[in-house]
Enzyme design. Structure first.
Site, PDB file in Angstrom:
ATOM      1  N   SER A 177      44.204  35.761  39.082  1.00  0.00           N
ATOM      2  CA  SER A 177      43.980  37.174  38.809  1.00  0.00           C
ATOM      3  C   SER A 177      43.286  37.744  40.029  1.00  0.00           C
ATOM      4  O   SER A 177      42.563  37.040  40.733  1.00  0.00           O
ATOM      5  CB  SER A 177      43.122  37.368  37.566  1.00  0.00           C
ATOM      6  OG  SER A 177      41.837  36.856  37.801  1.00  0.00           O
ATOM      7  N   ASP A 192      43.543  43.951  52.083  1.00  0.00           N
ATOM      8  CA  ASP A 192      42.836  42.956  51.284  1.00  0.00           C
ATOM      9  C   ASP A 192      43.162  41.540  51.745  1.00  0.00           C
ATOM     10  O   ASP A 192      43.516  40.676  50.953  1.00  0.00           O
ATOM     11  CB  ASP A 192      43.176  43.144  49.797  1.00  0.00           C
ATOM     12  CG  ASP A 192      42.134  42.492  48.882  1.00  0.00           C
ATOM     13  OD1 ASP A 192      41.079  42.054  49.397  1.00  0.00           O
ATOM     14  OD2 ASP A 192      42.382  42.401  47.674  1.00  0.00           O
TER      15      ASP A 192
END
Ligand SMILES: *[C@@H]1O[C@H](CO)[C@@H](O)[C@H](O)[C@H]1NC(C)=O
Ligand SMILES: *[C@@H]1O[C@H](CO)[C@@H](O)[C@H](O)[C@H]1NC(C)=O
Ligand SMILES: *[C@@H]1O[C@H](CO)[C@@H](O)[C@H](O)[C@H]1NC(C)=O
Ligand SMILES: *[C@@H]1O[C@H](CO)[C@@H](O)[C@H](O)[C@H]1NC(C)=O
Ligand SMILES: *[C@@H]1O[C@H](CO)[C@@H](O)[C@H](O)[C@H]1NC(C)=O
Ligand SMILES: *[C@@H]1O[C@H](CO)[C@@H](O)[C@H](O)[C@H]1NC(C)=O
Ligand SMILES: *[C@@H]1O[C@H](CO)[C@@H](O)[C@H](O)[C@H]1NC(C)=O
Ligand SMILES: *[C@@H]1O[C@H](CO)[C@@H](O)[C@H](O)[C@H]1NC(C)=O
Ligand SMILES: *[C@@H]1O[C@H](CO)[C@@H](O)[C@H](O)[C@H]1NC(C)=O
Ligand SMILES: *[C@@H]1O[C@H](CO)[C@@H](O)[C@H](O)[C@H]1NC(C)=O
Ligand SMILES: *[C@@H]1O[C@H](CO)[C@@H](O)[C@H](O)[C@H]1NC(C)=O
Length: 845
Positions: free
Chosen positions: A514, A629
């Site tokens: 996740s 990211d």
């Protein structure tokens, strides 16, 4: 002798009529009697003066003092120095045809349309004369020579000898050199002191001036200046409470300048010479360097940690850029809803030694409180732009809505630390444009769909013509015409339906990860390929719409070092991305988990693969994609340790082109480049920074930020380890160590100790140097990813890291240690807690 006196007499007699005439037309000496009118347009010879004092020291004029504006004022002017010491209508300039009216009721200024712009108040008895005294005082007297009104009682920004400034009265600075309207600085007399203020905030007190003597504690009655001193006089009119001795001079003019400094000048022969100034250091004046500028040695710079971009653009005077990121209360009141933005509220810590004028003049709102409590006080208050907090005493100062400039404190260690409240500018544009934007997206999507359908039909026709049977497109055989949207076209990602994904993932049974955007599940689609299905959770409605439009772009990107998007699915309000499955998991797991130690050659390959993937995103594809990211979790590996970057293209959905900022704080702290929090905007060099950070971790084989309990010697390399007993938590921050070792050229000491020296030393050196170049604080100093690839491939010489652009790493390290110290002595430390605390401390330098 006789003849001479006679001739003199005759001459005088002859001239008498002319002399008497001149006495009935302006300028008059000392007195004027009502009724009298004056207007600039009455005078043909440009002498706009209608009254002079007895000895001609001062004159009263209806004049236009600033050549640039056609603005007229009723002024009293010191003739020798041409200084305006008083003005009746400083805030309301009049035109050339307006006039001054003097009647037994007093003085008034009438504009073109006969409106009264200014007038003396209602007086007790009829006015007999208007006099301009030798002191510069303009007075109205009655028949008994009793003063009815005097200009000395209505000071503007100037004080002259003999003029008393009583408690409650104040001088107000002018807006600028050429605009006499009331500006931001005031000088007021209170019952204790004379104070100078900017928007209600004190920045100087007479009693605190180095040249002032305080003689008594009696309550003050007024401030006055004579030829040898400036003093505050007590209620009895005798006692001198505070005094400043001045250079003796019969003509002194004291003025609160538009720049906020109170200066006394003396008339010396024909020049004005400076005598006294308060404050002496102009850096002490609140707005010298504008909002949040840093005044140092009479120069304005930006406090460190604030955007260096402005420095190149001539300092913090261009405040707009700062205001865009660092949001001050105007935004707050504009939106009128605190809870709307508090989720992204944070505090930017000012460097040690930065001081604020208010701290010396106000009491803290609270003593003995922890920093976080102080920040909470500010967070709850819409009009609080930041705080100063003194750790030693726990003093908490809340800043005022009107934020001025900072100064450097000579006593750098003991002072309070400043924290400026900020939040990422969640652009209000969104709201304004949300309807049109989504409408636009819908239109684009509809037209896109239309084109797809057209293409599909054409392809079908073409294929039917060519190969009437055995069409080999996915799902073609079973799809009815109603299911056109499920057809896959080469080059476009395939659209799955919800049932397929539920079946493929066995109702989302096995979660494999996740992250920023949602949860990832493992699944097997019909052709038996294993896939990773990412369920997007953190997109708003608009985000979802754009996401769907965006998948086409993401799906069209193919590179050996980028994870391939196989398809997507939109089901009701949910979006899914279907990626190829990478069976070795992420770099994070391989590097920091319990996997066997990653050999050096593989590490170098991974470094290169990552660089190639990023270089492709930055310059190989159109439109250019900034990942935003990059972190070990997003570097995925396959069987043969083939490297692929995941999650690219998603950040764009949250990126606002206009504000150059992401709409929510994205990315992972520790890999976040400093410019995320400044106004430079995110560029491809932002990814370069994160890449550099990952590179260091790859070399070291551990997190750049390592938490370990002291006494646990071998915690290193195995990620954070915590023991629940009284052990002390220690933080090891690797980047500054790398910098130190680079300075000493001891690169081998930086390599993962688990490799036991089985490394190629020249490659270690190369990776460390490249990594350091990548984390230069100034984005433009970082190499592009293409150049990184070239350096790693040996096609370009490796750049030399610039020490001065890396100094900030030490600061980061310091902050981390501070953060960890705060956690000492706690019984159970949850990693999450440390991380969030760390993130807080780390991000805002
Ligand atoms: C003075 O001004 C008033 C009103 O504008 C006008 O009525 C009067 O005639 C003027 N007097 C002189 C002497 O100009
Ligand atoms: C004007 O000047 C004369 C001579 O210089 C001096 O005696 C007198 O006191 C002055 N008047 C005023 C009001 O200062
Ligand atoms: C009023 O003062 C003026 C000037 O100071 C003087 O000339 C005049 O005589 C005085 N009048 C009275 C009534 O005192
Ligand atoms: C002077 O400053 C005031 C206040 O800032 C402003 O309203 C006014 O327009 C200015 N006047 C001129 C002539 O610039
Ligand atoms: C100025 O005022 C101070 C304080 O009242 C007094 O001591 C001094 O004598 C005055 N100087 C002159 C020249 O009057
Ligand atoms: C301040 O600036 C002046 C001139 O720019 C320079 O001579 C002086 O050394 C500086 N002082 C400090 C403390 O930096
Ligand atoms: C946020 O950004 C928008 C557009 O870039 C700008 O107009 C607005 O003033 C900014 N708001 C704040 C509080 O800086
Ligand atoms: C502020 O925003 C929240 C959430 O958006 C909303 O529930 C609340 O009613 C708003 N308050 C005001 C005063 O607008
Ligand atoms: C936002 O403010 C509300 C009310 O002040 C508070 O309950 C909530 O915890 C805050 N949220 C964050 C993320 O600070
Ligand atoms: C908010 O802060 C300002 C100054 O920062 C202060 O004047 C005001 O009293 C505070 N309001 C509340 C409700 O605390
Ligand atoms: C802050 O104050 C606390 C308690 O007074 C002290 O333990 C801590 O070391 C201080 N931290 C710094 C950075 O000075």
């Amino acid at each position: 002798m006789d003849s001479f006196s006679l001739s003199t007499f005759i001459l005088c007699y002859a001239l008498l009529p002319f002399l008497s005439f001149s006495q009935t037309s302006p300028p008059f000496s000392q007195s004027i009697f009502p009724p009298f009118n004056a207007s600039h347009s009455y005078y043909n010879d440009n002498s706009d003066t209608f009254l002079v004092s007895t000895n001609g020291t001062y004159k009263a004029s209806l004049t236009k003092p600033y050549s640039t504006f056609s603005a007229f004022y009723l002024c009293i002017i010191h003739k020798a120095s041409n200084t305006i010491i008083w003005s009746a209508n400083r805030n309301m300039p009049i035109s050339v045809t307006s006039s001054l009216l003097f009647t037994i009721n007093g003085l008034s200024i009438i504009d073109d349309s006969n409106k009264v712009v200014w007038s003396t108040p209602l007086l007790n008895s009829p006015v007999a004369a208007l006099q301009l005294l030798e002191t510069g005082n303009l007075i109205l007297v009655d028949a008994e020579n009793v003063s009815l009104w005097q200009s000395f009682d209505y000071p503007t920004d100037t004080l002259v000898i003999g003029q008393r400034l009583y408690v409650g009265k104040s001088l107000v600075s002018a807006v600028s050199e050429s605009n006499s309207s009331e500006g931001g600085y005031t000088l007021a007399v209170t019952s204790e002191d004379m104070v100078m203020q900017w928007k209600g905030q004190t920045y100087a007190k007479l009693s605190m001036d180095t040249e002032a003597y305080k003689n008594s504690n009696s309550p003050v009655s007024y401030m006055e200046m004579n030829s040898t001193s400036l003093h505050l006089v007590g209620g009895d009119g005798v006692q001198v409470v505070v005094q400043v001795l001045l250079v003796p001079s019969d003509t002194k003019i004291a003025k609160l300048g538009n720049e906020g400094v109170f200066r006394i000048n003396n008339m010396d022969v024909n020049n004005m010479v400076a005598d006294f100034a308060m404050p002496v250091d102009t850096c002490q004046v609140p707005f010298t360097c504008g909002k949040m500028g840093l005044c140092t040695n009479q120069t304005c710079i930006c406090p460190s940690g604030f955007s260096h971009k402005e420095l190149n653009n001539n300092g913090c005077v261009t405040k707009q850029v700062l205001e865009e990121t660092i949001s001050l209360p105007s935004a707050c009141t504009a939106r009128g809803n605190v809870s709307e933005f508090n989720s992204s509220t944070f505090y930017v810590e000012m460097q040690n030694g930065i001081d604020y004028f208010v701290n010396h003049f106000t009491e803290p709102v609270k003593y003995g409180v922890h920093l976080s409590l102080c920040q909470n006080l500010c967070s709850q208050n819409c009009s609080c732009p930041g705080i100063f907090h003194k750790n030693s005493s726990g003093s908490c100062y809340l800043l005022d809505y009107n934020l001025g400039s900072f100064v450097l404190n000579s006593d750098a260690q003991g002072g309070p630390l400043g924290y400026i409240k900020a939040f990422l500018n969640v652009s209000t544009e969104h709201k304004k444009h949300s309807f049109p934007m989504s409408a636009l997206v819908v239109i684009i999507m509809l037209s896109g769909l239309f084109m797809i359908i057209t293409m599909v039909v054409l392809v079908i026709i073409w294929l039917r013509k060519k190969r009437p049977t055995g069409v080999n497109l996915d799902r073609w055989d079973s799809s009815s015409s109603a299911e056109l949207e499920m057809i896959s076209i080469p080059g476009l990602p395939r659209r799955f339906n919800n049932e397929e994904l539920v079946a493929a993932t066995e109702n989302f049974k096995s979660q494999i990860g996740s992250g920023g955007f949602g949860t990832v599940y493992k699944g097997t689609i019909l052709d038996n390929t294993v896939v990773a299905v990412k369920k997007i959770t953190s997109l708003g409605d608009r985000g979802k719409m754009e996401f769907c439009a965006e998948t086409a772009t993401i799906g069209s990107i193919h590179h050996v070092n980028l994870v391939k998007l196989r398809g997507f699915c939109i089901h009701r309000r949910q979006c899914f991305l279907v990626y190829e499955y990478m069976n070795r998991g992420s770099l994070e797991k391989i590097l920091f988990g319990n996997d066997p130690v990653l050999e050096w050659p593989k590490r170098y390959e991974i470094a290169l693969g990552m660089a190639r993937g990023l270089a492709y995103l930055h310059s190989g594809c159109e439109p250019k994609i900034i990942h935003c990211d990059i972190k070990p979790e997003n570097i995925l590996l396959h069987d043969d340790l083939q490297v692929k970057i995941a999650d690219f293209g998603l950040a764009k959905l949250l990126y606002d082109e206009k504000s150059k900022l992401l709409t929510t704080l994205r990315g992972t702290r520790g890999y976040l480049a400093p410019e995320w929090l400044t106004s430079c905007g995110i560029t491809d060099r932002t990814d370069v920074y994160s890449y550099g950070m990952v590179l260091l971790e790859l070399v070291r084989g551990s997190r750049n930020c390592l938490f370990q309990s002291s006494g646990n010697e071998n915690g290193e390399g195995n990620g954070p380890s915590f023991s629940s007993t009284n052990s002390e938590l220690q933080v090891i921050y690797f980047p500054p160590i790398a910098l130190e070792m680079h300075k000493l050229k001891r690169y081998m000491e930086l390599a993962d100790p688990r490799l036991e020296g089985h490394v190629r030393s020249e490659e270690v050196e190369k990776l460390v140097k490249v990594a350091l170049c990548c984390v230069h604080v100034v984005p433009t100093l970082r190499p592009s990813m293409s150049n990184v690839v070239a350096m790693l491939e040996g096609r370009l010489p490796v750049g030399e890291p610039r020490i001065e652009a890396l100094e900030f790493l030490q600061l980061y390290g310091g902050k981390l240690n501070e953060a960890s110290r705060k956690l000492r002595g706690r019984d159970s430390v949850v990693e999450e807690e440390v991380r969030s605390l760390m993130a807080e401390e780390l991000t805002y330098l």
